[in-house]
Write a protein that holds these residues in place. Structure first.
Motif, PDB file in Angstrom:
ATOM      1  N   LEU A 179      44.135  49.055  20.512  1.00 14.00           N
ATOM      2  CA  LEU A 179      44.364  48.117  21.612  1.00 14.00           C
ATOM      3  C   LEU A 179      43.727  48.632  22.893  1.00 14.00           C
ATOM      4  O   LEU A 179      44.080  49.700  23.399  1.00 14.00           O
ATOM      5  CB  LEU A 179      45.880  47.963  21.822  1.00 14.00           C
ATOM      6  CG  LEU A 179      46.321  47.165  23.043  1.00 14.00           C
ATOM      7  CD1 LEU A 179      45.823  45.723  22.962  1.00 14.00           C
ATOM      8  CD2 LEU A 179      47.825  47.204  23.195  1.00 14.00           C
ATOM      9  N   ARG A 180      42.740  47.862  23.386  1.00 11.71           N
ATOM     10  CA  ARG A 180      42.071  48.204  24.639  1.00 11.71           C
ATOM     11  C   ARG A 180      41.660  46.907  25.329  1.00 11.71           C
ATOM     12  O   ARG A 180      41.391  45.910  24.655  1.00 11.71           O
ATOM     13  CB  ARG A 180      40.803  49.025  24.364  1.00 11.71           C
ATOM     14  CG  ARG A 180      41.001  50.530  24.483  1.00 11.71           C
ATOM     15  CD  ARG A 180      39.728  51.274  24.161  1.00 11.71           C
ATOM     16  NE  ARG A 180      39.380  51.166  22.754  1.00 11.71           N
ATOM     17  CZ  ARG A 180      39.915  51.892  21.790  1.00 11.71           C
ATOM     18  NH1 ARG A 180      40.822  52.799  22.074  1.00 11.71           N
ATOM     19  NH2 ARG A 180      39.558  51.729  20.547  1.00 11.71           N
ATOM     20  N   LYS A 181      41.595  46.970  26.645  1.00 17.18           N
ATOM     21  CA  LYS A 181      41.114  45.792  27.367  1.00 17.18           C
ATOM     22  C   LYS A 181      39.588  45.832  27.350  1.00 17.18           C
ATOM     23  O   LYS A 181      39.016  46.878  27.678  1.00 17.18           O
ATOM     24  CB  LYS A 181      41.639  45.831  28.803  1.00 17.18           C
ATOM     25  CG  LYS A 181      41.249  44.632  29.618  1.00 17.18           C
ATOM     26  CD  LYS A 181      41.732  44.770  31.045  1.00 17.18           C
ATOM     27  CE  LYS A 181      40.616  45.131  31.993  1.00 17.18           C
ATOM     28  NZ  LYS A 181      39.514  44.187  32.096  1.00 17.18           N
ATOM     29  N   ALA A 182      38.962  44.743  26.970  1.00 19.60           N
ATOM     30  CA  ALA A 182      37.499  44.697  27.048  1.00 19.60           C
ATOM     31  C   ALA A 182      37.112  44.747  28.522  1.00 19.60           C
ATOM     32  O   ALA A 182      37.826  44.220  29.376  1.00 19.60           O
ATOM     33  CB  ALA A 182      36.987  43.394  26.417  1.00 19.60           C
ATOM     34  N   LEU A 183      35.983  45.379  28.827  1.00 16.21           N
ATOM     35  CA  LEU A 183      35.579  45.526  30.233  1.00 16.21           C
ATOM     36  C   LEU A 183      35.452  44.178  30.944  1.00 16.21           C
ATOM     37  O   LEU A 183      35.764  44.050  32.112  1.00 16.21           O
ATOM     38  CB  LEU A 183      34.226  46.256  30.309  1.00 16.21           C
ATOM     39  CG  LEU A 183      34.265  47.744  29.969  1.00 16.21           C
ATOM     40  CD1 LEU A 183      32.865  48.330  29.990  1.00 16.21           C
ATOM     41  CD2 LEU A 183      35.193  48.496  30.932  1.00 16.21           C
ATOM     42  N   ASP A 184      35.012  43.178  30.187  1.00 17.49           N
ATOM     43  CA  ASP A 184      34.814  41.859  30.805  1.00 17.49           C
ATOM     44  C   ASP A 184      35.981  40.901  30.554  1.00 17.49           C
ATOM     45  O   ASP A 184      35.834  39.687  30.685  1.00 17.49           O
ATOM     46  CB  ASP A 184      33.500  41.235  30.314  1.00 17.49           C
ATOM     47  CG  ASP A 184      33.375  41.240  28.795  1.00 17.49           C
ATOM     48  OD1 ASP A 184      34.217  41.888  28.128  1.00 17.49           O
ATOM     49  OD2 ASP A 184      32.460  40.590  28.269  1.00 17.49           O
ATOM     50  N   ALA A 185      37.147  41.452  30.198  1.00 18.30           N
ATOM     51  CA  ALA A 185      38.312  40.574  29.972  1.00 18.30           C
ATOM     52  C   ALA A 185      39.048  40.291  31.275  1.00 18.30           C
ATOM     53  O   ALA A 185      39.068  41.125  32.183  1.00 18.30           O
ATOM     54  CB  ALA A 185      39.264  41.229  28.967  1.00 18.30           C
ATOM     55  N   VAL A 186      39.639  39.116  31.347  1.00 16.31           N
ATOM     56  CA  VAL A 186      40.480  38.759  32.489  1.00 16.31           C
ATOM     57  C   VAL A 186      41.897  39.227  32.161  1.00 16.31           C
ATOM     58  O   VAL A 186      42.427  38.901  31.110  1.00 16.31           O
ATOM     59  CB  VAL A 186      40.500  37.218  32.680  1.00 16.31           C
ATOM     60  CG1 VAL A 186      41.422  36.827  33.817  1.00 16.31           C
ATOM     61  CG2 VAL A 186      39.092  36.700  32.896  1.00 16.31           C
ATOM     62  N   GLU A 187      42.480  40.018  33.084  1.00 13.83           N
ATOM     63  CA  GLU A 187      43.824  40.555  32.833  1.00 13.83           C
ATOM     64  C   GLU A 187      44.884  39.629  33.405  1.00 13.83           C
ATOM     65  O   GLU A 187      44.776  39.214  34.559  1.00 13.83           O
ATOM     66  CB  GLU A 187      43.966  41.892  33.568  1.00 13.83           C
ATOM     67  CG  GLU A 187      43.952  43.079  32.658  1.00 13.83           C
ATOM     68  CD  GLU A 187      44.125  44.353  33.447  1.00 13.83           C
ATOM     69  OE1 GLU A 187      45.198  44.942  33.342  1.00 13.83           O
ATOM     70  OE2 GLU A 187      43.178  44.733  34.167  1.00 13.83           O
ATOM     71  N   LEU A 188      45.910  39.331  32.623  1.00 14.44           N
ATOM     72  CA  LEU A 188      46.993  38.479  33.130  1.00 14.44           C
ATOM     73  C   LEU A 188      48.330  39.137  32.832  1.00 14.44           C
ATOM     74  O   LEU A 188      48.627  39.463  31.674  1.00 14.44           O
ATOM     75  CB  LEU A 188      46.946  37.103  32.467  1.00 14.44           C
ATOM     76  CG  LEU A 188      45.800  36.161  32.840  1.00 14.44           C
ATOM     77  CD1 LEU A 188      45.860  34.896  31.986  1.00 14.44           C
ATOM     78  CD2 LEU A 188      45.877  35.782  34.315  1.00 14.44           C
ATOM     79  N   ASP A 189      49.141  39.318  33.872  1.00 10.88           N
ATOM     80  CA  ASP A 189      50.478  39.889  33.703  1.00 10.88           C
ATOM     81  C   ASP A 189      51.449  38.738  33.453  1.00 10.88           C
ATOM     82  O   ASP A 189      51.634  37.876  34.318  1.00 10.88           O
ATOM     83  CB  ASP A 189      50.856  40.647  34.981  1.00 10.88           C
ATOM     84  CG  ASP A 189      52.235  41.289  34.874  1.00 10.88           C
ATOM     85  OD1 ASP A 189      52.940  41.046  33.871  1.00 10.88           O
ATOM     86  OD2 ASP A 189      52.589  42.044  35.796  1.00 10.88           O
ATOM     87  N   THR A 190      52.071  38.709  32.275  1.00 11.40           N
ATOM     88  CA  THR A 190      52.933  37.578  31.916  1.00 11.40           C
ATOM     89  C   THR A 190      54.411  37.837  32.224  1.00 11.40           C
ATOM     90  O   THR A 190      55.259  37.012  31.896  1.00 11.40           O
ATOM     91  CB  THR A 190      52.802  37.237  30.407  1.00 11.40           C
ATOM     92  OG1 THR A 190      53.433  38.287  29.638  1.00 11.40           O
ATOM     93  CG2 THR A 190      51.363  37.125  29.980  1.00 11.40           C
ATOM     94  N   SER A 191      54.709  38.983  32.871  1.00 10.95           N
ATOM     95  CA  SER A 191      56.118  39.396  33.055  1.00 10.95           C
ATOM     96  C   SER A 191      56.977  38.325  33.724  1.00 10.95           C
ATOM     97  O   SER A 191      58.104  38.090  33.316  1.00 10.95           O
ATOM     98  CB  SER A 191      56.204  40.667  33.894  1.00 10.95           C
ATOM     99  OG  SER A 191      55.488  41.696  33.301  1.00 10.95           O
ATOM    100  N   THR A 192      56.431  37.690  34.763  1.00 16.10           N
ATOM    101  CA  THR A 192      57.266  36.753  35.519  1.00 16.10           C
ATOM    102  C   THR A 192      56.790  35.308  35.378  1.00 16.10           C
ATOM    103  O   THR A 192      57.182  34.443  36.152  1.00 16.10           O
ATOM    104  CB  THR A 192      57.270  37.129  37.018  1.00 16.10           C
ATOM    105  OG1 THR A 192      55.912  37.094  37.475  1.00 16.10           O
ATOM    106  CG2 THR A 192      57.838  38.516  37.254  1.00 16.10           C
TER     107      THR A 192
END
Ligand code: DC
Length: 242
Positions: free
Chosen positions: A192-205
């Motif tokens: 599990l790794r974030k791709a360099l060109d991925a958009v990160e989204l925090d779903t916590s809230t």
């Protein structure tokens, strides 16, 4: 070159399945849950009665896995082994606990990755997992990496298990989530790794609906940009740029 492929990766409990399904349904794309494939491979090895901590035995057993993945519109993928429906059976805590023995084996990953790419060849796909953006579809149109705090993810998993009538405690689930993160992130191949060109989204809230809406918006603008680029290429406009 991939056509309309969106990858959604992230740790367990980040909301991938619900969100991926919503996105697929809103964009009219097919939905692939690659975790279900690793689950099916694990169930197959468990049923074969082999020692799961013996990599050679696991690699050998995988050769006899007759796996059929049916992408269902608006629903979870249907999974069959040798023609038998195992869609529910792959979701038990026992299977979940044993997955890492199987998902760590290179032969298993190569086999499942080839199957995933074959499904992707037809395009129009939203696919979720751990390595979809980094390894399986490096040229995807849009890559998303979902995450949430440990506590939030454990709470979600706990509620889900309770709803399915499985007895467990929050502390047990939190321990499981933390351990799975470690196993998923330390996996040498397809970890599990974030791709360099991925958009990160925090779903916590955020609700799954809110997250899905953001992804749909991103996807629409990406696909529109690509269409414009194709039109420009066709007209040769890029060649005349100063
Ligand atoms: O998404 P899930 O929780 O159903 O996935 C189960 C396990 O399968 C996960 O802990 C790691 C493995 N997996 C993987 O190694 N690569 C993927 N693309 C998807 C899942």
């Amino acid at each position: 070159m991939s056509q309309n492929i969106i990858t959604i990766d992230g740790p367990s409990g980040a909301g991938k399945s619900t969100i991926t399904r919503l996105v697929a349904s809103r964009l009219g794309l097919r939905y692939l849950d690659t975790g279900a494939m690793y689950r099916a491979a694990t169930l197959h090895c468990m049923r074969a009665g082999i020692k799961l901590d013996d990599p050679k035995a696991v690699a050998g057993t995988i050769k006899s896995l007759n796996l059929d993945i049916e992408l269902v519109k608006d629903g979870p993928v249907k999974v069959r082994i040798g023609g038998q429906d195992v869609t529910d059976k792959i979701r038990t805590p026992e299977v979940t606990r044993n997955i890492h023995y199987v998902a760590d084996i290179m032969e298993v990953r190569d086999w499942l990755v080839a199957m995933q790419r074959k499904i992707g060849q037809q395009g129009d796909l939203v696919t979720e997992g751990r390595d979809q953006g980094t390894l399986v579809f490096p040229h995807a149109d849009l890559k998303v990496y979902l995450y949430a705090t440990h506590e939030v993810r454990a709470r979600r998993r706990f509620e889900e298990l309770r709803q399915r009538g499985l007895e467990t405690t929050f502390d047990e689930v939190l321990k499981d989530v933390t351990q799975r993160d470690h196993l998923d992130m330390s996996r040498e191949h397809g970890g599990l790794r974030k791709a360099l060109d991925a958009v990160e989204l925090d779903t916590s809230t955020l609700t799954p609906d809110q997250v899905a809406e953001s992804i749909v918006k991103l996807a629409k603008s990406r696909l529109a940009m690509r269409t414009r680029k194709i039109d420009k290429d066709k007209l040769g406009l890029d060649q005349h740029k100063a």
